[in-house]
Design a protein around this motif. Structure first.
Motif: not given
Length: 370
Positions: A224-241
């Motif tokens: 699970c990628n939840a430990p990554s601060l860069n990824l987890v703060q804005d989940r929607l933005a991460s998914q969009l990328l």
């Protein structure tokens, strides 16, 4: 409310030849935007300083400030410390719950601190702190910040219908639309809110922008990628990328960027004496804001990961960061990767040359003004 798949349908599809061209490491003088949560900890400052002191190696168009916040951990930290105060986890559920925060609750408890007293900035406070910290790094490097630094989003995406327009978003779009000047490489060192907002406002820019982002686990990892601060703060933005088809150089933090550790003696010998910026980086290392937040003691015997210099290293030298061409994974709602060999291309790092990267950084700091 528009779904992710409906949103992605608005984006043009790049042909394979253009995608491969965009994912090829550029030569000297590439146009660059650095998108950074500079005040979050201490690594972005090293990356920005390395860039500012290397004008012959990149054309730095500007630096955009990114929001940051650890607030998503606040409730879990308080609950975890209370579990310890009540004698520790009583069952597997409580043990697993606490495990998501690593040793943080235990350090707070052992230090006799209250989890309720740990300060968590809001994203709006975070982006302003980052903006001011960017200005500080420009100043310490003796480089003018006039017209080069932009405030970013004060919060994270809440849906795909409402991009957060900001000076940073507008600047990214403006630079990406300068097609006669070649693509702009966005070295993304934080949450993706500014970049995702720019893509949502102007999907047409994906043919002239390359996102170089560091975060989380390799795309083939089962975690699970939840430990990554860069990824987890804005989940929607991460998914969009990972979905929209924008050219993306993915630099995993865990197991790749995590090799970029620096120690107290190295800081003392190779960074501290290097002018105003060296002294400031030394100050940050010895007064790391995350040491206080995470109740970390004995800094003299601890190393620290300077994660975000991986973005600059990839840009500067081919043999600094080892990469392979793969396909972009999907990031599901539980923050696990879902891979599919039929998806669009992505360039991904799998290793790096830690010593060569730091040696280059040290040499570059020799240029720093007093």
């Amino acid at each position: 409310m528009t779904s992710l798949s409906e949103t992605v349908a608005r984006f043009p599809k790049l042909d394979a030849a253009l995608m491969e061209s965009r994912l090829t490491r550029p030569g000297t003088g590439a146009r660059v935007i650095i998108d950074t949560d500079t005040a979050n900890e201490i690594d972005d400052q090293y990356a920005l300083a390395w860039s500012l002191l290397s004008p012959e190696r990149m054309n730095l168009e500007g630096v955009t400030a990114v929001p940051f916040s650890f607030q998503h951990h606040q409730e879990g930290l308080i609950k975890s410390v209370h579990i310890l105060e009540n004698g520790g986890p009583q069952n597997e559920v409580e043990e697993k719950f606490m495990g998501g925060l690593g040793g943080w609750p235990r350090r707070i408890f052992d230090a006799g601190l209250r989890a309720e007293d740990v300060k968590f900035v809001t994203p709006e406070e975070g982006v302003e702190l980052s903006y001011q910290e960017i200005l500080t790094i420009f100043n310490k490097c003796g480089v003018s910040a006039d017209g080069k630094v932009f405030r970013g989003a004060p919060d994270y995406l809440t849906d795909f219908d409402t991009p957060i327009e900001s000076d940073s978003t507008r600047f990214i779009i403006e630079q990406a639309r300068k097609r006669d000047d070649g693509p702009v490489y966005v070295l993304a060192m934080g949450a993706l809110t500014n970049i995702a907002s720019a893509l949502l406002v102007a999907p047409d820019i994906i043919d002239n922008i390359v996102v170089v982002w560091t975060a989380s686990f390799p795309s083939y990892a089962p975690f699970c990628n939840a430990p990554s601060l860069n990824l987890v703060q804005d989940r929607l933005a991460s998914q969009l990328l990972f979905e929209c088809g924008v050219p993306h150089v993915y630099l995993p933090g865990y197991h790749v960027g995590a090799q970029l550790k620096i120690s107290y003696p190295e800081m003392d010998q190779f960074v501290k004496p290097k002018g105003a910026i060296g002294g400031y980086l030394w100050h940050l290392y010895t007064n790391n804001p995350l040491h206080e937040m995470f109740a970390i003691t004995g800094q003299e015997t601890k190393s620290w990961v300077i994660w975000d210099i991986i973005n600059v290293a990839w840009l500067f030298e081919e043999d600094y960061v080892s990469t392979h061409m793969t396909t972009s994974p999907a990031l599901n709602d539980e923050l696990y990767w879902e891979t599919d060999p039929n998806r669009h291309l992505m360039l991904e790092a799998y290793d790096l040359n830690r010593d060569a990267i730091f040696e280059d950084l040290y040499r570059t700091l020799d240029r720093a003004p007093v």
